[in-house]
Design an enzyme around this catalytic site. Sequence first.
Site, PDB file in Angstrom:
ATOM      1  N   GLN A 130      68.008  16.958  99.493  1.00  0.00           N
ATOM      2  CA  GLN A 130      69.423  17.203  99.732  1.00  0.00           C
ATOM      3  C   GLN A 130      69.767  17.351 101.207  1.00  0.00           C
ATOM      4  O   GLN A 130      70.931  17.249 101.588  1.00  0.00           O
ATOM      5  CB  GLN A 130      69.863  18.465  98.985  1.00  0.00           C
ATOM      6  CG  GLN A 130      69.266  19.753  99.520  1.00  0.00           C
ATOM      7  CD  GLN A 130      69.601  20.937  98.648  1.00  0.00           C
ATOM      8  OE1 GLN A 130      69.171  21.008  97.500  1.00  0.00           O
ATOM      9  NE2 GLN A 130      70.372  21.868  99.195  1.00  0.00           N
ATOM     10  N   CYS A 136      72.602  21.303  95.810  1.00  0.00           N
ATOM     11  CA  CYS A 136      71.583  21.492  94.775  1.00  0.00           C
ATOM     12  C   CYS A 136      72.180  21.405  93.375  1.00  0.00           C
ATOM     13  O   CYS A 136      71.557  20.880  92.445  1.00  0.00           O
ATOM     14  CB  CYS A 136      70.865  22.820  94.963  1.00  0.00           C
ATOM     15  SG  CYS A 136      71.952  24.266  94.947  1.00  0.00           S
ATOM     16  N   HIS A 257      70.958  28.948  93.905  1.00  0.00           N
ATOM     17  CA  HIS A 257      70.261  27.670  93.996  1.00  0.00           C
ATOM     18  C   HIS A 257      70.151  27.093  92.591  1.00  0.00           C
ATOM     19  O   HIS A 257      70.295  27.816  91.601  1.00  0.00           O
ATOM     20  CB  HIS A 257      68.869  27.851  94.615  1.00  0.00           C
ATOM     21  CG  HIS A 257      68.158  26.557  94.887  1.00  0.00           C
ATOM     22  ND1 HIS A 257      68.706  25.557  95.655  1.00  0.00           N
ATOM     23  CD2 HIS A 257      66.954  26.094  94.467  1.00  0.00           C
ATOM     24  CE1 HIS A 257      67.862  24.541  95.718  1.00  0.00           C
ATOM     25  NE2 HIS A 257      66.794  24.838  94.998  1.00  0.00           N
ATOM     26  N   ASN A 277      62.740  20.261  92.097  1.00  0.00           N
ATOM     27  CA  ASN A 277      63.646  20.733  93.135  1.00  0.00           C
ATOM     28  C   ASN A 277      64.262  19.538  93.867  1.00  0.00           C
ATOM     29  O   ASN A 277      63.919  18.378  93.588  1.00  0.00           O
ATOM     30  CB  ASN A 277      62.893  21.639  94.118  1.00  0.00           C
ATOM     31  CG  ASN A 277      63.808  22.595  94.855  1.00  0.00           C
ATOM     32  OD1 ASN A 277      65.022  22.536  94.742  1.00  0.00           O
ATOM     33  ND2 ASN A 277      63.217  23.479  95.640  1.00  0.00           N
TER      34      ASN A 277
END
Length: 421
Positions: A130, A136, A257, A277
């Site tokens: 990102q 996120c 997150h 992630n």
Amino acid sequence: MSDSLFDRPNEFFPDGIVFKLFQDWKEKHGKSYNHVKEEKMRLEIFKSNVKYIMEKNSKRKSDSEQLVGLTIFADMSNEEFREVYSSKMKIPFNKKNTILMRKSSMTSSCDAPPALDWRKHGVVTEVNNQGNCGSCGAFSACGSMEGINAIVTGELISLSAQELVDCDSFDSGCDGGLMDSAFEWVINNGGIDSASDYPYTASQGTCNITKDKTKVAIIDGYQDVAQEESALLCAVAQEPVNVGNGYCSSNPDDIDHAVVIVGYGSKGVNEYWIIKNSWGTSWGMEGYAHIRRNTDLPYGVCAINATASYPTKESSSSPSPHLSPALPPPSPSPSECGDYHYCPSGQTCCCELESFRVCFVQGCCPYEDGVAVINQNTAAQEYGEYLGVAKTREIDQPALQWNRNHCVEMLKVASTIDTKE
């Protein structure tokens, strides 16, 4: 290593050793700085993080407890890290007060398989980065939509997080967003474009109306998951699920997150979630990590159970997720190596930079008959007794990643044991 060594980290890590460690770390991660002053500042932050690593590891009571080490974020302070990588838009504990919700009908009891990795079923796309954008939530939403779309249609398509950043008026672009409101936007928009047609730029721009009209995937709705661990297990057993998590806190109010759970497994008595992630492949296990599950925490480690949800897509021909054919995942490669990467076939993980029995830099070394072989001409010759010689070791079993990365606060100094915007 005795506790007394950790009690006096400065004495046993003189500036010359830390400077050498810093130079090796910069080379490993391709780090460079524009000015001498900036490099000096980064070195001081790096020193502080090395000290933290030593102090944190000194408190371990057993080998199964978390062991932290250096990652690509080791030249960043906690404040800077959170400013750059966390979502500015807090994920609320009670999401019903924020957006229009669909009632959850997810059961807390199901016949889930003992282990499941959706990467092996060809429904998980490559890891994204990102960058300096708090997107996120967009990547998490795309990850779960990619999963259900692949399960239902048999086609794996990377979806456009950039379209959500630019066009989703329910959220705040690079200042963060919620996965459920992203689902709402996709439903109202009639679908979402592909990442190849509407590529990611790591910045918020004006919505591209032309590309916004292209729909490569649609969803029919979404479901919130009950906050019990068993309900989350049942959800993940049917498809990848997006979740929020917090900085080394299991309080739902600290969630800032978002990641995607793409499976679960266990090793011995230790059970874990597999998370994907959006910080690139230099983080964790090629961009993935394990977070411990089935704990006595009311909302799970890092409050991972608190705000889970997943998109829905109806199809009369939808295959059973437990019977879907196993396909090779896009990553990882054959052999795990610490927190940073996987080693290719024919190589194994070895320690390239060790000091006082702590391995700070791991790398891939060729091995013959299962034993790693590395160049013994190390920095230890330059710094003598202060720096341990790099050691070889036999190839080991995969480590429990939740021990290294079980809270997002540890991400910039993630673990390196052997057995999360």
